[in-house]
Design an enzyme around this catalytic site. Structure first.
Site, mmCIF file in Angstrom:
data_model
loop_
_atom_site.group_PDB
_atom_site.id
_atom_site.type_symbol
_atom_site.label_atom_id
_atom_site.label_comp_id
_atom_site.label_asym_id
_atom_site.label_seq_id
_atom_site.Cartn_x
_atom_site.Cartn_y
_atom_site.Cartn_z
ATOM 1 N N CYS A 124 41.185 25.324 34.666
ATOM 2 C CA CYS A 124 40.222 26.260 35.237
ATOM 3 C C CYS A 124 38.870 26.048 34.569
ATOM 4 C CB CYS A 124 40.710 27.693 35.000
ATOM 5 S SG CYS A 124 39.590 28.951 35.625
ATOM 6 N N LEU A 125 37.807 26.087 35.350
ATOM 7 C CA LEU A 125 36.457 25.901 34.799
ATOM 8 C C LEU A 125 36.109 27.006 33.799
ATOM 9 C CD1 LEU A 125 34.644 24.890 38.102
ATOM 10 C CD2 LEU A 125 35.333 23.380 36.243
ATOM 11 N N GLY B 228 37.343 24.026 42.668
ATOM 12 C CA GLY B 228 37.287 25.357 43.260
ATOM 13 C C GLY B 228 36.560 26.320 42.344
ATOM 14 N N HIS C 204 45.049 29.718 43.289
ATOM 15 C CA HIS C 204 44.350 29.865 42.014
ATOM 16 C C HIS C 204 43.056 30.671 42.198
ATOM 17 C CE1 HIS C 204 42.888 28.097 38.032
ATOM 18 N NE2 HIS C 204 41.771 28.572 38.559
ATOM 19 N N GLU C 205 42.285 30.312 43.235
ATOM 20 C CA GLU C 205 40.986 30.983 43.438
ATOM 21 C C GLU C 205 41.175 32.430 43.908
ATOM 22 O OE1 GLU C 205 38.675 29.475 42.067
ATOM 23 O OE2 GLU C 205 39.583 27.487 42.046
ATOM 24 N N GLN D 89 33.699 34.096 38.651
ATOM 25 C CA GLN D 89 33.423 33.066 37.628
ATOM 26 C C GLN D 89 31.926 32.871 37.397
ATOM 27 O OE1 GLN D 89 36.332 30.068 39.454
ATOM 28 N NE2 GLN D 89 36.444 29.623 37.272
ATOM 29 N N HIS E 99 41.796 34.669 41.061
ATOM 30 C CA HIS E 99 40.576 35.062 40.342
ATOM 31 C C HIS E 99 40.000 36.372 40.902
ATOM 32 C CE1 HIS E 99 39.472 31.999 37.421
ATOM 33 N NE2 HIS E 99 39.654 31.022 38.273
HETATM 34 NI NI NI Z 1 39.904 28.990 37.858
#
Ligand code: NI
Length: 148
Positions: free
Chosen positions: A89-90, A47, A131-132, A52, A135
């Site tokens: 998380c990326l 995701g 989660h997304e 991000q 963000h």
């Molecule tokens: Ni994330």
């Protein structure tokens, strides 16, 4: 289409609140395409949220291996149950930890045609949706870790 740089660590953009998309135009579609490319380029990502890649707009993309989900202005309508599992998380490649999330969520948003869509997710999909969407509000999973 392009692969964008992923913002990481304590980059302040990750802590800002994203603005809603008012019109789904070519620029927004370009952002979505770039987000999908960027997510797929990483390989292990499931995701990605627009902040991000440094864009403070309410857009998320998800791919848990069941087809890509693209959501503009996502909003949680319902949530039920709970689950605790390890999350990463990326934008925080060196961190992971257990986070409690609802087991089920129902989310409303717009697709790339500007049409309203409803996505229902359980288990991992519910986790990624939450989660997304976090963000978009400047919230990172490390804020919610119950055990590292
Ligand atoms: Ni994330």
């Amino acid at each position: 289409m392009a692969i964008r740089k992923i913002r990481t660590g304590d980059d302040p953009v990750l802590r800002k609140i994203s603005r809603p998309v008012e019109e789904v135009n070519d620029r927004i579609i370009q952002i979505i395409d770039d987000m999908v490319d960027t997510l797929h380029n990483i390989g292990n990502g499931i995701g990605l949220a627009a902040p991000q890649i440094g864009i403070l707009r309410r857009i998320i993309v998800i791919d848990i291996g069941e087809g890509i989900i693209e959501l503009i202005n996502p909003e949680i309508l319902e949530e039920r149950g709970s689950q605790i599992d390890i999350e990463g998380c990326l934008s925080l490649p060196d961190r992971s930890g257990n986070v409690e999330r609802p087991f089920y969520v129902k989310v409303k948003g717009l697709n790339r045609k500007g049409e309203e869509v409803i996505i229902e997710g359980e288990d991992i999909l519910a986790r990624v949706l939450c989660h997304e969407i976090d963000h978009l509000n400047g919230i990172l999973f490390i804020d919610k870790i119950i055990e590292e």
